[in-house]
Design a protein around this motif. Structure first.
Motif, mmCIF file in Angstrom:
data_model
loop_
_atom_site.group_PDB
_atom_site.id
_atom_site.type_symbol
_atom_site.label_atom_id
_atom_site.label_comp_id
_atom_site.label_asym_id
_atom_site.label_seq_id
_atom_site.Cartn_x
_atom_site.Cartn_y
_atom_site.Cartn_z
ATOM 1 N N LEU A 1 -8.364 -0.708 -33.666
ATOM 2 C CA LEU A 1 -7.491 -1.760 -34.168
ATOM 3 C C LEU A 1 -6.593 -2.281 -33.049
ATOM 4 C CD1 LEU A 1 -5.868 -0.932 -37.608
ATOM 5 C CD2 LEU A 1 -6.798 -3.087 -36.828
ATOM 6 N N ALA A 2 -6.014 -1.341 -32.301
ATOM 7 C CA ALA A 2 -5.066 -1.744 -31.270
ATOM 8 C C ALA A 2 -5.752 -2.539 -30.173
ATOM 9 C CB ALA A 2 -4.388 -0.510 -30.691
ATOM 10 N N SER A 3 -7.023 -2.194 -29.874
ATOM 11 C CA SER A 3 -7.696 -2.899 -28.786
ATOM 12 C C SER A 3 -8.599 -4.006 -29.304
ATOM 13 C CB SER A 3 -8.520 -1.901 -27.965
ATOM 14 O OG SER A 3 -9.478 -1.309 -28.799
ATOM 15 N N ASP A 4 -8.559 -4.226 -30.630
ATOM 16 C CA ASP A 4 -9.331 -5.302 -31.250
ATOM 17 C C ASP A 4 -10.820 -5.196 -30.924
ATOM 18 O OD1 ASP A 4 -9.449 -7.359 -32.964
ATOM 19 O OD2 ASP A 4 -8.992 -8.930 -31.506
ATOM 20 N N THR A 5 -11.384 -4.018 -31.103
ATOM 21 C CA THR A 5 -12.807 -3.842 -30.829
ATOM 22 C C THR A 5 -13.522 -3.325 -32.067
ATOM 23 O OG1 THR A 5 -12.265 -1.652 -29.997
ATOM 24 C CG2 THR A 5 -12.598 -3.374 -28.358
ATOM 25 N N LEU A 6 -13.187 -3.877 -33.230
ATOM 26 C CA LEU A 6 -13.825 -3.414 -34.464
ATOM 27 C C LEU A 6 -15.311 -3.743 -34.470
ATOM 28 C CD1 LEU A 6 -11.176 -4.431 -37.114
ATOM 29 C CD2 LEU A 6 -11.920 -2.118 -36.582
ATOM 30 N N THR A 7 -16.071 -2.882 -35.134
ATOM 31 C CA THR A 7 -17.497 -3.151 -35.294
ATOM 32 C C THR A 7 -17.715 -4.020 -36.529
ATOM 33 O OG1 THR A 7 -17.602 -1.100 -36.511
ATOM 34 C CG2 THR A 7 -18.229 -1.011 -34.200
ATOM 35 N N ASP A 8 -18.953 -4.512 -36.721
ATOM 36 C CA ASP A 8 -19.234 -5.387 -37.863
ATOM 37 C C ASP A 8 -19.123 -4.624 -39.176
ATOM 38 O OD1 ASP A 8 -19.799 -7.482 -36.120
ATOM 39 O OD2 ASP A 8 -21.849 -6.761 -35.839
ATOM 40 N N TYR A 9 -19.790 -3.454 -39.224
ATOM 41 C CA TYR A 9 -19.643 -2.580 -40.379
ATOM 42 C C TYR A 9 -18.760 -1.420 -39.963
ATOM 43 C CZ TYR A 9 -23.990 -4.604 -42.327
ATOM 44 O OH TYR A 9 -24.957 -5.429 -42.815
ATOM 45 N N ILE A 10 -18.024 -0.869 -40.917
ATOM 46 C CA ILE A 10 -17.242 0.319 -40.570
ATOM 47 C C ILE A 10 -17.129 1.243 -41.774
ATOM 48 C CG2 ILE A 10 -14.955 -0.615 -41.157
ATOM 49 C CD1 ILE A 10 -14.004 0.750 -38.498
ATOM 50 N N ASP A 11 -17.223 2.538 -41.516
ATOM 51 C CA ASP A 11 -16.815 3.506 -42.514
ATOM 52 C C ASP A 11 -15.589 4.177 -41.916
ATOM 53 O OD1 ASP A 11 -16.279 5.740 -44.005
ATOM 54 O OD2 ASP A 11 -18.372 6.061 -44.535
ATOM 55 N N ALA A 12 -14.411 3.741 -42.359
ATOM 56 C CA ALA A 12 -13.184 4.157 -41.680
ATOM 57 C C ALA A 12 -12.588 5.415 -42.279
ATOM 58 C CB ALA A 12 -12.169 3.026 -41.710
#
Lengths: 340, 552
Positions: free
Chosen positions: B81-92
């Motif tokens: 989140l902090a580095s703005d590198t989210l993937t398309d799908y996520i299981d967080a």
């Protein structure tokens, strides 16, 4: 811009004229670019420090940090009210100082001893081997170390767990034999290093030494090579032996390098061993293994409280700057080289 | 002269390189590639995985999965989140509330209506459970969801486990209580101090690292006969369901005291508290550990290792035991049917450039044909079909399915995308090979088969023998406490309770003075105000009961 006077002194022309500026416009343009670069990448991020005094929750844009509600010193009060924070501070400072002192002494000793080896092939090989661990990542080094200190690890095997190896080697010596039996040493192994909090700092220091000594010695070796060989020859003529030359020529010769490096490294004390503490700790020794960085990971990053994280960072920076200023003052007081 | 030849060669090479990359991109454009991150440890499959390729050709989508490595879920998602590198799908996992707060998730609602496959995953009431404060659905759990007839043979939950050979050596005795369990292990070690390779046996071990410390932490609730509400017990005895703290019950104290006694006797692993998860798994895979308390999914990977070293034939596989603190109590270690965990699942993030295609793919992977490809593999390569349409494996196929290399290069289960348990739409085969009755029996090692025979059961579920009964509407309560953050009401108490338990539970096991230390522990525990947490849980319990009443 400087011209030699007759007697060899150099006079610097101080006055800046328009003509001079015009002549150097390319250089000036480049330095302007550098200043702008510095402002953008070094100074503007500092604005983010306001987060330490705001109730900032991560949102869609960074601008939220500036519009968030002020909360005064709330984040700092939270930190200072937690006993774990003070423990973390103590651990960080202690581990930092231990690492700094041990790595300094060992690197300098190593560099001086290596310098005494006259066969260049052996000298080069030892140097290469000694700095290779530097290129391993902390994850790898720490897994090796963790394995080595478990009950079945090499340390316990060498100490005699299961094999009585140490006893077998030393039992011929009467004094050692008695000591083994009197202290019931054989039944103490395998020793569980990871559940004894007294062992954590020494292990961290050892890990740091194993990985970094060779690398840290390079700069001292370089400093040693710049010492004028005439000094050694003169000392030999005056009857100085090997140790005499080491103590009276080599050590004083690298003294300024040592002091400057020491001063610079003092500023890193509070960064002591995040990786080691993170990778080597466990629940039973938490009170002695948590460092400030681990603390901020736990209470800021993991709970996404960036305000609190910034507060920790600000606290750390202020403490580090004061450490450097104090150390620099002490160096000046003793008439040594200083940073500023 | 030299220069003159070098330059054209370099030019030629770079031209070739450009041509090659151009060729590659053209080839890849045939299907979309999405990225996915799951907050679980896992193995990355290779880029030219064969089944993945087949699925990509059929659906037009390929998903590049990545897994947790070393960090914990909150750390990993926090950094993304902090580095703005989210993937398309996520299981967080339990970091979903943070993603939600940062407005990084795409709502499912329009797509649930559009794709019948997605809609069919849950009932209206269950979907409502996933709704967040703004009334929208942002993620859906992919596990524990079956269609057609249920087929469970494995106990995918927590239990006290024991190696098959220990039961065999003891003449398949009744092991019903914690005392029985440790008595058997003690006797076995007294008779056989070392394994056949000369290594000393570890009687019992217990993982304490990070959030996996449930291995030492929550046995108290099960030993009292309660199901896995996770963070609390829900007591129904007074008529009105009430939250009870299992950390302070007499049973939990007795359980820890037992571990303490066994530690003193040398039965409990001396390094249980300091081992890393990797070391724990390595110990289990070596076959030297006779028993432990754990969730099956956390250690099931070792079965493949045991098999490849032939240790399964030595009886090193683990058998689950449904222990209670006293004889004659009912145990509820096994949860029958589906547990809907509304606190996690798969989500599409705002980083995804084509959410339309992303949701279509979530629906596509539920198509029976793709589903069979994911879990059974390729027909005639990974499984065969008999004249009745029943899928089966040959010995070689079974071996392949346990081979790590083969799995990486050939099989692609997309294990954290939507899936169905139960029976296939052909009403013949199970959706998972492990649940196919005929296959299940064949996949068992002989010592395990003997154990089942001796106790007169067919599978792990019957072995553990929990009573089959409807679950409370609130079950499981851990789906609420998992998402509790320090900033929320009761959240600070919950986090600090965790810290206190992390620190004290291992100490209680290793101490010389258990009773004295228990008092210190209780003082430290009360100091973090657990009641605040319990009150919040009671409110949530009441809310869930009320919400469920709507549908009755």
């Amino acid at each position: 811009m400087a011209r030699a006077k007759k007697n060899g002194d150099i006079e610097i022309k101080r006055k800046i004229t328009v003509k001079e500026l015009k002549k150097q416009w390319v250089l000036l343009a480049w330095s302007a670019a550098l200043v702008i670069y510095g402002l953008i990448f070094y100074y503007s991020p500092l604005l983010g420090l306001v987060m330490a005094f705001k109730r900032y929750k991560i949102g869609t844009t960074l601008l939220d940090a500036f519009t968030a509600e002020w909360c005064g010193f709330e984040h700092f009060q939270f930190l200072f009210s937690k006993p774990l924070f003070w423990e973390a501070l103590r651990n960080t400072v202690c581990m930092g100082v231990i690492n700094l002192v041990t790595s300094f002494i060992l690197a300098i000793t190593f560099a001086i001893l290596l310098n005494e080896i006259k066969i260049s092939f052996i000298k080069k090989s030892i140097q290469t081997i000694s700095y290779l661990p530097h290129f391993l990542s902390w994850v790898i080094v720490c897994s090796i170390i963790h394995q080595a200190f478990t009950s079945k690890g090499i340390v316990n095997v060498l100490l005699g767990a299961g094999t009585n190896l140490a006893y077998d080697v030393f039992c011929g010596i009467p004094f050692v034999n008695d000591w083994f039996l009197d202290n019931n040493i054989l039944n103490k192994f395998p020793y569980l290093f990871w559940s004894d909090e007294n062992w954590f700092w020494p292990i961290v220091a050892f890990t740091n030494l194993w990985k970094e000594t060779g690398w840290n010695a390079i700069i001292y070796l370089a400093a040693i090579t710049s010492i004028d060989p005439c000094l050694y020859e003169a000392a030999s003529i005056d009857g100085a032996g090997r140790f005499g030359k080491m103590f009276h020529i080599t050590l004083p010769g690298i003294r300024s390098t040592v002091v400057i490096l020491l001063l610079m490294n003092v500023g890193w004390i509070l960064n002591a061993g995040f990786e080691m503490a993170y990778l080597l700790d466990n629940e039973t020794i938490r009170h002695f293994s948590t460092t400030i960085d681990i603390y901020s990971l736990e209470w800021a990053i993991k709970s996404m409280n960036y305000g609190r994280g910034t507060a920790i960072g600000l606290f750390k920076s202020l403490a580090s700057v004061s450490l450097i200023v104090i150390a620099n003052g002490i160096a000046k007081l003793f008439g040594e080289e200083s940073l500023f | 002269m030299k220069k003159r030849t070098v330059v054209p060669v370099l030019l030629g090479l770079s031209a070739l390189a450009i041509a090659a990359t151009a060729g590659c991109t053209q080839k890849q454009e045939k299907y979309k590639t999405f990225t996915m991150f799951a907050t679980m440890t896992g193995t990355e499959i290779s880029d030219d995985n064969e089944v993945q390729q087949i699925i990509a050709e059929k659906t037009g989508v390929k998903v590049k999965e990545s897994w947790l490595a070393g960090q914990d879920p909150a750390e990993a998602v926090g950094t993304m989140l902090a580095s703005d590198t989210l993937t398309d799908y996520i299981d967080a996992g339990n970091a979903f509330p943070d993603l939600l707060e940062a407005k990084k998730l795409v709502a499912w609602d329009p797509y649930i209506e559009k794709y019948p496959n997605l809609k069919a995953m849950y009932t209206e009431a269950e979907w409502d459970g996933f709704r967040q404060a703004d009334g929208k659905i942002y993620w859906a759990n992919v596990f524990q969801n079956h269609k057609n007839a249920a087929t469970t043979c494995t106990h995918n939950d927590e239990a006290f486990w024991i190696q098959a050979r220990v039961l065999e050596w003891g003449g398949y005795p009744e092991v019903k209580t914690l005392d029985d369990y440790f008595n058997l292990i003690e006797k076995y070690i007294a008779a056989n101090p070392t394994d056949k390779d000369g290594a000393k046996f570890i009687g019992y071990t217990c993982l304490c690292e990070g959030w996996k410390y449930y291995c030492i932490e929550n046995a108290g609730q099960f030993l009292d006969g309660y199901p896995n509400d996770g963070s609390v017990i829900v007591d129904k005895s007074s008529g009105k369901p009430t939250i009870v703290d299992y950390n302070t019950t007499p049973t939990t104290k007795r359980y820890l005291k037992k571990l303490n006694e066994e530690y003193a006797k040398g039965i409990v692993d001396r390094e249980f508290a300091t081992q890393t998860e990797d070391e724990y798994i390595a110990n289990l895979s070596s076959g030297h550990v006779l028993g432990m308390c754990d969730q099956y999914w956390n250690f099931q990977q070792i079965n493949d290792t045991l098999k490849s070293h032939g240790r399964d034939l030595d009886g090193c596989n683990y058998i689950p035991l449904g222990l209670t603190i006293e004889k004659g109590m009912e145990n509820r270690w096994h949860t029958y049917g589906d547990t809907v965990n509304v606190s996690s699942g798969v989500a599409v993030t705002t980083a995804c450039k084509d959410p339309e295609a992303a949701f279509k793919f979530l629906s596509d992977v539920l198509d029976q044909e793709i589903h069979d490809l994911r879990f059974w593999g390729v027909k005639d390569v990974d499984y065969k079909v008999d004249e009745n349409g029943k899928f089966y494996h040959t010995e070689e196929m079974r071996k392949n399915a346990a081979d790590a290399d083969y799995k990486r290069n050939h099989l692609c289960t997309y294990s954290y995308l939507p899936q169905w348990g139960g029976t296939s739409d052909d009403h013949i085969n199970a959706n998972f090979p492990t649940e196919q009755g005929s296959e299940f029996q064949l996949s068992l090692a002989e010592p395990v088969v003997n154990v089942f025979k001796a106790y007169g059961v067919d599978n792990y579920v019957q072995m553990i023998g929990s009573p089959e009964e409807p679950l409370g509407a609130w079950f499981p309560m851990w789906s609420y406490s998992n998402d509790l953050k320090p900033e929320m009401e009761g959240g600070m108490a919950w986090k600090e309770m965790g810290e206190v338990k992390h620190e004290w539970l291992p100490k209680l096991v290793t101490t010389d003075d258990f009773d004295g230390m228990w008092e210190d522990y209780m003082k430290a525990y009360e100091a973090v105000h657990p009641q605040e947490f319990l009150d919040v849980m009671q409110v949530e319990l009441d809310r869930r009961i009320e919400a469920a009443a709507k549908y009755n």
